[in-house]
Enzyme design. Sequence first.
Site, PDB file in Angstrom:
ATOM      1  N   ARG A   1      -8.202  -0.387   5.692  1.00  0.00           N
ATOM      2  CA  ARG A   1      -7.442   0.531   5.199  1.00  0.00           C
ATOM      3  C   ARG A   1      -6.119  -0.147   4.315  1.00  0.00           C
ATOM      4  NH1 ARG A   1      -5.148   4.503   8.430  1.00  0.00           N
ATOM      5  NH2 ARG A   1      -4.014   4.850   6.843  1.00  0.00           N
TER       6      ARG A   1
ATOM      7  N   ARG B   1       1.819  14.461  13.640  1.00  0.00           N
ATOM      8  CA  ARG B   1       2.126  14.229  12.308  1.00  0.00           C
ATOM      9  C   ARG B   1       2.218  15.273  11.313  1.00  0.00           C
ATOM     10  NH1 ARG B   1       0.021   8.594  10.252  1.00  0.00           N
ATOM     11  NH2 ARG B   1       1.619   8.860   8.938  1.00  0.00           N
TER      12      ARG B   1
ATOM     13  N   LYS C   1       0.937  -1.265  -0.020  1.00  0.00           N
ATOM     14  CA  LYS C   1      -0.015   0.026  -0.047  1.00  0.00           C
ATOM     15  C   LYS C   1       0.925   1.273  -0.083  1.00  0.00           C
ATOM     16  CE  LYS C   1      -1.455   1.535   4.052  1.00  0.00           C
ATOM     17  NZ  LYS C   1      -1.214   2.943   4.340  1.00  0.00           N
ATOM     18  N   ASN C   2       1.815   1.365   1.025  1.00  0.00           N
ATOM     19  CA  ASN C   2       2.750   2.455   0.853  1.00  0.00           C
ATOM     20  C   ASN C   2       3.545   2.957  -0.200  1.00  0.00           C
ATOM     21  OD1 ASN C   2       1.520   2.955   3.324  1.00  0.00           O
ATOM     22  ND2 ASN C   2       3.300   2.519   4.651  1.00  0.00           N
TER      23      ASN C   2
ATOM     24  N   CYS D   1      -3.658  12.464  14.042  1.00  0.00           N
ATOM     25  CA  CYS D   1      -4.188  11.202  13.784  1.00  0.00           C
ATOM     26  C   CYS D   1      -3.778  10.369  15.087  1.00  0.00           C
ATOM     27  CB  CYS D   1      -3.758  10.399  12.869  1.00  0.00           C
ATOM     28  SG  CYS D   1      -2.491   9.428  12.755  1.00  0.00           S
TER      29      CYS D   1
ATOM     30  N   ASP E   1       5.736   0.423  11.678  1.00  0.00           N
ATOM     31  CA  ASP E   1       4.527  -0.264  11.373  1.00  0.00           C
ATOM     32  C   ASP E   1       4.522  -1.637  11.581  1.00  0.00           C
ATOM     33  OD1 ASP E   1       3.772   2.292  10.227  1.00  0.00           O
ATOM     34  OD2 ASP E   1       3.772   1.533   8.182  1.00  0.00           O
TER      35      ASP E   1
HETATM   36  C1  UD1 Z   1       4.769   6.838   6.429  1.00  0.00           C
HETATM   37  C2  UD1 Z   1       4.060   5.487   6.316  1.00  0.00           C
HETATM   38  C3  UD1 Z   1       3.717   5.138   7.496  1.00  0.00           C
HETATM   39  C4  UD1 Z   1       4.764   4.935   8.423  1.00  0.00           C
HETATM   40  C5  UD1 Z   1       5.801   6.034   8.550  1.00  0.00           C
HETATM   41  C6  UD1 Z   1       7.020   5.871   9.273  1.00  0.00           C
HETATM   42  C7  UD1 Z   1       3.109   5.994   4.060  1.00  0.00           C
HETATM   43  C8  UD1 Z   1       1.819   6.412   3.368  1.00  0.00           C
HETATM   44  N1  UD1 Z   1       2.869   5.942   5.521  1.00  0.00           N
HETATM   45  O1  UD1 Z   1       4.240   7.755   7.041  1.00  0.00           O
HETATM   46  O2  UD1 Z   1       3.099   3.892   7.444  1.00  0.00           O
HETATM   47  O3  UD1 Z   1       4.596   4.490   9.976  1.00  0.00           O
HETATM   48  O4  UD1 Z   1       6.130   6.674   7.318  1.00  0.00           O
HETATM   49  O5  UD1 Z   1       7.768   4.672   8.631  1.00  0.00           O
HETATM   50  O6  UD1 Z   1       4.189   5.710   3.470  1.00  0.00           O
HETATM   51  N2  UD1 Z   1       7.536  14.488  10.655  1.00  0.00           N
HETATM   52  C9  UD1 Z   1       7.711  15.892  10.971  1.00  0.00           C
HETATM   53  N3  UD1 Z   1       7.484  16.827   9.958  1.00  0.00           N
HETATM   54  C10 UD1 Z   1       7.032  16.458   8.423  1.00  0.00           C
HETATM   55  C11 UD1 Z   1       7.018  14.960   8.293  1.00  0.00           C
HETATM   56  C12 UD1 Z   1       7.245  14.244   9.408  1.00  0.00           C
HETATM   57  O7  UD1 Z   1       8.170  16.173  12.089  1.00  0.00           O
HETATM   58  O8  UD1 Z   1       6.836  17.417   7.727  1.00  0.00           O
HETATM   59  C13 UD1 Z   1       7.733  13.310  11.618  1.00  0.00           C
HETATM   60  C14 UD1 Z   1       6.597  12.699  12.053  1.00  0.00           C
HETATM   61  O9  UD1 Z   1       5.777  13.118  13.021  1.00  0.00           O
HETATM   62  C15 UD1 Z   1       7.192  11.624  12.453  1.00  0.00           C
HETATM   63  C16 UD1 Z   1       8.628  11.227  11.772  1.00  0.00           C
HETATM   64  O10 UD1 Z   1       8.846  12.743  11.182  1.00  0.00           O
HETATM   65  O11 UD1 Z   1       7.530  11.529  13.760  1.00  0.00           O
HETATM   66  C17 UD1 Z   1       8.407  10.396  10.384  1.00  0.00           C
HETATM   67  O12 UD1 Z   1       7.355  10.619   9.824  1.00  0.00           O
HETATM   68  P1  UD1 Z   1       7.106  10.338   8.062  1.00  0.00           P
HETATM   69  O13 UD1 Z   1       8.108   9.476   7.705  1.00  0.00           O
HETATM   70  O14 UD1 Z   1       7.035  11.528   7.526  1.00  0.00           O
HETATM   71  O15 UD1 Z   1       5.658   9.363   8.255  1.00  0.00           O
HETATM   72  P2  UD1 Z   1       4.648   9.304   7.095  1.00  0.00           P
HETATM   73  O16 UD1 Z   1       5.489   9.611   5.712  1.00  0.00           O
HETATM   74  O17 UD1 Z   1       3.739  10.292   7.340  1.00  0.00           O
END
Ligand code: UD1
Length: 420
Positions: free
Chosen positions: A399, A121, A22-23, A116, A307
């Site tokens: 999902r 996030r 999915k990701n 969430c 995950d």
């Molecule tokens: C993606 C995955 C999710 C997985 C996560 C971490 C998808 C659709 N989802 O989520 O399943 O759990 O990676 O492997 O691929 N952060 C910030 N600012 C930002 C972006 C991120 O502070 O602008 C922080 C987040 O809050 C978190 C960390 O960075 O603490 C990592 O998040 P991120 O890698 O961005 O997760 P997602 O991409 O949302």
Amino acid sequence: MDYLQIEGGKKLSGTVEISGAKNAALPLIASTILSKNVVNISNIPNVKDIRTLLNLLNILGANFWYEKNRAKIDTSFITSTTAVYDIVRTMRASILVLGPLLARFGHCEVSLPGGCAIGQRPIDLHLKALSLMGAEIEIKNGYVLTKAKKALKGTHIIFDKITVTGTENIVMAAALAKGTTTIVNAAKEPEVIQLCEVLKKSGVDIEGIGTDELKIVGTDRELLNFEDFSVIPDRIEAGTYLCAGAITNSKITIKKCDPNHMDAILTKFTQMGFDLKIKDNEITILPAKKIYPIEIITSEYPGFPTDMQAQFMALSLKADGTSIIEERLFENRFMHVSELMRFGANIHLKGNIATINGPCKLYGADVMATDLRASSALVLAGLTAKGTTKVHRIYHLDRGYENLEKKLKNLGASIERLKE
Ligand code: UD1
């Protein structure tokens, strides 16, 4: 609303095929916004998040055909650049349209994803990087409004934190930018790698794929020519089924997976005492004579994935001794702890560290799914608990897991989907 009813204590056996990731599929589908041709994608998992993103593209004006894990997407008729609240609030990953829409049309409006169940996030890193590329960004009425008067420009970006969807958004934006973008501290998850490889085959010069420094030479808004491709296997789904084998101490085989993407996960099974037989695209897990406790710290790839944290917590309930799980990525990703306690789990939570005292006698219970992976941990506990378990609010599971109860039933689990 549907719920899952599980009669625990059954041994599992046989094989299960792993679906596409999915990701990986989500950013790949979003990337079709950058295409000038109709894009054919296979091995797409048939799960709710995928249908949500296709629906969003459709609202923007794209056409798609989607059947039996294949999709044909034509984004040449996109007329709208607004990702509306009603879609984004159901799936945060909708933010993946931000980079490609802005790069292609020079502006877009995306509803700001809220927090969430697992944490705040924020998307500040996505926005900072886009603004370095020349985008003007404003938050208004709950929307991120972005505008780039000329084409986005290539630049040097250093991510303060490693972000998966942040890296994907910037790679897609950079693909159509003017000049070269370098991304330092980029995510290197297999899903990010596949996105880069697909874009490279579509005509974007990308160096450093699979490392934490990417160099992307943009096409200055020239749309791309996509080749057909197939989505990589879902390493998290694969790990979840191996946990199902492990928690019931059964021998099962998962097929159509990629063991190369699962090093950190597989090592933990071995440390817990499970033997694994690994071939090219399949893994067999064998029962353990004794299940040893485990120490896990979640981190970015190639570390142990957040995950898989909830599923391994469920598994550690069966271990003989004290396991310690530290969650380093998301501040609130322990919602499953209080639900696991309803089965009789002995878990102490302090900050981001959970101490699990095993082995625990588990009894079937009514439990509530809180997020996607937490839900699968509850199903796993239900498979081994004595008596009947009902997992409520399984829309979270839908999902991201394709045919979960069918796949588990084929392995011999007693599991039914019922209506509340
Ligand atoms: C993606 C995955 C999710 C997985 C996560 C971490 C998808 C659709 N989802 O989520 O399943 O759990 O990676 O492997 O691929 N952060 C910030 N600012 C930002 C972006 C991120 O502070 O602008 C922080 C987040 O809050 C978190 C960390 O960075 O603490 C990592 O998040 P991120 O890698 O961005 O997760 P997602 O991409 O949302």
